[in-house]
Motif scaffolding. Structure first.
Motif, mmCIF file in Angstrom:
data_model
loop_
_atom_site.group_PDB
_atom_site.id
_atom_site.type_symbol
_atom_site.label_atom_id
_atom_site.label_comp_id
_atom_site.label_asym_id
_atom_site.label_seq_id
_atom_site.Cartn_x
_atom_site.Cartn_y
_atom_site.Cartn_z
ATOM 1 N N LYS A 89 0.809 -1.212 0.000
ATOM 2 C CA LYS A 89 0.000 0.000 0.000
ATOM 3 C C LYS A 89 0.841 1.260 0.000
ATOM 4 O O LYS A 89 0.304 2.356 -0.218
ATOM 5 C CB LYS A 89 -0.970 -0.018 1.190
ATOM 6 C CG LYS A 89 -2.060 -1.080 1.041
ATOM 7 C CD LYS A 89 -3.115 -0.995 2.115
ATOM 8 C CE LYS A 89 -4.244 -1.979 1.827
ATOM 9 N NZ LYS A 89 -5.309 -1.955 2.870
ATOM 10 N N ILE A 90 2.136 1.120 0.274
ATOM 11 C CA ILE A 90 3.073 2.239 0.195
ATOM 12 C C ILE A 90 4.244 1.792 -0.660
ATOM 13 O O ILE A 90 4.691 0.651 -0.576
ATOM 14 C CB ILE A 90 3.543 2.679 1.591
ATOM 15 C CG1 ILE A 90 2.340 3.043 2.457
ATOM 16 C CG2 ILE A 90 4.494 3.851 1.497
ATOM 17 C CD1 ILE A 90 2.684 3.449 3.876
ATOM 18 N N ALA A 91 4.748 2.700 -1.469
ATOM 19 C CA ALA A 91 5.811 2.347 -2.402
ATOM 20 C C ALA A 91 7.091 1.980 -1.672
ATOM 21 O O ALA A 91 7.520 2.675 -0.748
ATOM 22 C CB ALA A 91 6.083 3.506 -3.355
ATOM 23 N N PRO A 92 7.742 0.906 -2.063
ATOM 24 C CA PRO A 92 9.073 0.613 -1.534
ATOM 25 C C PRO A 92 10.080 1.634 -2.033
ATOM 26 O O PRO A 92 9.879 2.285 -3.066
ATOM 27 C CB PRO A 92 9.382 -0.788 -2.087
ATOM 28 C CG PRO A 92 8.527 -0.917 -3.297
ATOM 29 C CD PRO A 92 7.284 -0.110 -3.031
ATOM 30 N N THR A 93 11.157 1.781 -1.303
ATOM 31 C CA THR A 93 12.209 2.711 -1.692
ATOM 32 C C THR A 93 13.206 2.087 -2.662
ATOM 33 O O THR A 93 14.018 2.806 -3.258
ATOM 34 C CB THR A 93 12.962 3.205 -0.443
ATOM 35 O OG1 THR A 93 13.340 2.077 0.361
ATOM 36 C CG2 THR A 93 12.078 4.118 0.385
ATOM 37 N N ASN A 94 13.134 0.777 -2.822
ATOM 38 C CA ASN A 94 14.046 0.088 -3.728
ATOM 39 C C ASN A 94 13.447 -1.281 -4.039
ATOM 40 O O ASN A 94 12.860 -1.916 -3.167
ATOM 41 C CB ASN A 94 15.419 -0.070 -3.071
ATOM 42 C CG ASN A 94 16.447 -0.684 -3.996
ATOM 43 O OD1 ASN A 94 16.462 -0.420 -5.191
ATOM 44 N ND2 ASN A 94 17.313 -1.516 -3.443
ATOM 45 N N VAL A 95 13.578 -1.717 -5.283
ATOM 46 C CA VAL A 95 13.067 -3.021 -5.716
ATOM 47 C C VAL A 95 14.138 -3.727 -6.526
ATOM 48 O O VAL A 95 14.744 -3.130 -7.424
ATOM 49 C CB VAL A 95 11.785 -2.873 -6.567
ATOM 50 C CG1 VAL A 95 11.290 -4.245 -7.031
ATOM 51 C CG2 VAL A 95 10.694 -2.157 -5.783
ATOM 52 N N VAL A 96 14.377 -4.996 -6.207
ATOM 53 C CA VAL A 96 15.344 -5.804 -6.933
ATOM 54 C C VAL A 96 14.664 -7.097 -7.364
ATOM 55 O O VAL A 96 14.160 -7.851 -6.526
ATOM 56 C CB VAL A 96 16.591 -6.126 -6.076
ATOM 57 C CG1 VAL A 96 17.599 -6.935 -6.884
ATOM 58 C CG2 VAL A 96 17.232 -4.853 -5.540
ATOM 59 N N LEU A 97 14.660 -7.336 -8.663
ATOM 60 C CA LEU A 97 14.085 -8.569 -9.199
ATOM 61 C C LEU A 97 15.183 -9.613 -9.305
ATOM 62 O O LEU A 97 16.127 -9.459 -10.077
ATOM 63 C CB LEU A 97 13.471 -8.325 -10.575
ATOM 64 C CG LEU A 97 12.496 -7.152 -10.716
ATOM 65 C CD1 LEU A 97 11.919 -7.122 -12.125
ATOM 66 C CD2 LEU A 97 11.385 -7.239 -9.683
ATOM 67 N N GLY A 98 15.070 -10.668 -8.502
ATOM 68 C CA GLY A 98 16.050 -11.740 -8.552
ATOM 69 C C GLY A 98 17.195 -11.545 -7.582
ATOM 70 O O GLY A 98 17.290 -10.547 -6.864
ATOM 71 N N CYS A 99 18.086 -12.541 -7.577
ATOM 72 C CA CYS A 99 19.245 -12.528 -6.682
ATOM 73 C C CYS A 99 20.561 -12.429 -7.451
ATOM 74 O O CYS A 99 21.629 -12.508 -6.855
ATOM 75 C CB CYS A 99 19.252 -13.786 -5.811
ATOM 76 S SG CYS A 99 19.438 -15.339 -6.731
ATOM 77 N N GLY A 100 20.495 -12.272 -8.767
ATOM 78 C CA GLY A 100 21.704 -12.147 -9.562
ATOM 79 C C GLY A 100 22.249 -13.449 -10.095
ATOM 80 O O GLY A 100 23.300 -13.462 -10.744
ATOM 81 N N LEU A 101 21.550 -14.559 -9.835
ATOM 82 C CA LEU A 101 21.964 -15.872 -10.349
ATOM 83 C C LEU A 101 20.941 -16.307 -11.394
ATOM 84 O O LEU A 101 19.810 -16.655 -11.048
ATOM 85 C CB LEU A 101 22.059 -16.892 -9.216
ATOM 86 C CG LEU A 101 23.117 -16.604 -8.150
ATOM 87 C CD1 LEU A 101 23.024 -17.609 -7.004
ATOM 88 C CD2 LEU A 101 24.521 -16.634 -8.763
ATOM 89 N N PRO A 102 21.300 -16.290 -12.674
ATOM 90 C CA PRO A 102 20.337 -16.551 -13.745
ATOM 91 C C PRO A 102 19.609 -17.874 -13.625
ATOM 92 O O PRO A 102 18.454 -17.983 -14.034
ATOM 93 C CB PRO A 102 21.206 -16.491 -15.015
ATOM 94 C CG PRO A 102 22.358 -15.615 -14.652
ATOM 95 C CD PRO A 102 22.630 -15.909 -13.210
ATOM 96 N N VAL A 103 20.265 -18.899 -13.083
ATOM 97 C CA VAL A 103 19.635 -20.216 -12.996
ATOM 98 C C VAL A 103 18.363 -20.180 -12.156
ATOM 99 O O VAL A 103 17.430 -20.955 -12.385
ATOM 100 C CB VAL A 103 20.635 -21.251 -12.438
ATOM 101 C CG1 VAL A 103 21.022 -20.928 -10.994
ATOM 102 C CG2 VAL A 103 20.075 -22.660 -12.537
#
Length: 274
Positions: A89-103
């Motif tokens: 309901k409130i915008a996050p200050t940062n968003v990261v999709l994934g953990c950096g490991l393509p598999v």
């Protein structure tokens, strides 16, 4: 590939908050089963969904917008498979999709949202039920995810890690521990990983508040498992020890029947523990 979105204009300090983590086994199916009506009856601040099995563009999300949520989505590359989505309901200050490991990132397994100094990981751990190859992938994921979180905590020490871990930790967390001692999801090596996870200053919030309670978060569709409460607790809300004093409660909301899982509800207070 690691994908990062930023919104520096938003200032937010969480908790207090009400959060649910819910493997909905297909968001379109869950909506057909009454998910939106159920959400409208509650006041959750954050929704963490696993196994959404869709991309955001093929889902009618108007109901979530009407309830005041914005969303971030990490879908699997394979259609109709895996994927996680976080609504808040409130915008996050940062968003990261994934953990950096393509598999793992190609399967949409981890979605990170930061709310000022608090980091929330919405996770869908692999299942090993389809055979030895996927069980091997699961064990590799557990090792890699552990290392990822250890590294993340160096810069983001306040973590909430929710989702479908696909592991029942102890005998109290599974309806038949004897017969299932060699079943994926309750294997000794998986349970040993959970020992390590909760031994590294991570707290199982449900077990912390309810040390002796029997409660499950998943039931097989077969043989009337849910009506007979023959389930497994494989969904968790873990927090770092520096958030211990802010844990209000954690419960399995077993009355929610939109999928084969039920939501894990976590309530956190605003008291600081520096």
């Amino acid at each position: 590939m690691l994908s990062v979105l930023r919104d520096a204009s938003v200032t937010l300090c969480l908790p207090p908050m009400q959060l649910i983590s819910y493997n909905i086994n297909g968001i379109r199916a869950a909506l057909r089963n009454g998910l939106s009506d159920w959400l409208a009856q509650h006041q959750f601040d954050i929704l963490c969904f696993q196994e959404v099995k869709a991309t955001a563009d093929v889902v009618d999300l108007a109901v979530f917008e009407q309830l005041g949520y914005q969303y971030h989505w990490h879908a699997a590359e394979k259609k109709g498979y895996s994927g996680v989505a976080t609504f808040s309901k409130i915008a996050p200050t940062n968003v990261v999709l994934g953990c950096g490991l393509p598999v793992y990132d190609c399967e949409g397994r981890i979605l990170r949202t930061d709310f000022d100094d608090l980091t929330l990981l919405n996770c869908y751990f692999p299942s090993g039920t389809s055979g030895e190859i996927r069980q091997g992938v699961k064990m590799e994921f557990l090792r890699d995810f552990y290392d990822y979180v250890v590294e993340l905590r160096k810069t983001r020490p306040k973590l909430i890690v929710v989702g479908d871990y696909n592991i029942a930790h102890n005998a109290i967390d599974i309806h038949d521990p004897i017969r299932n001692k060699n079943s994926t999801g309750f294997l000794p090596e998986e349970r040993a990983w959970m020992d390590q996870w909760f031994g590294n200053n991570m707290i199982d919030t449900f077990r912390y508040k309810h040390p002796q309670d029997v409660a499950y978060s998943w039931w097989s569709y077969r043989a009337g498992a849910r009506s007979n409460n023959k389930g497994w607790r494989i969904d968790y809300a873990s927090v770092t020890d520096n958030l211990r004093d802010q844990i209000v409660d954690c419960q399995m909301l077993s009355d929610a029947v939109h999928a084969d899982h039920c939501p894990v509800w976590l309530s956190m207070s605003e008291r600081a523990n520096e």
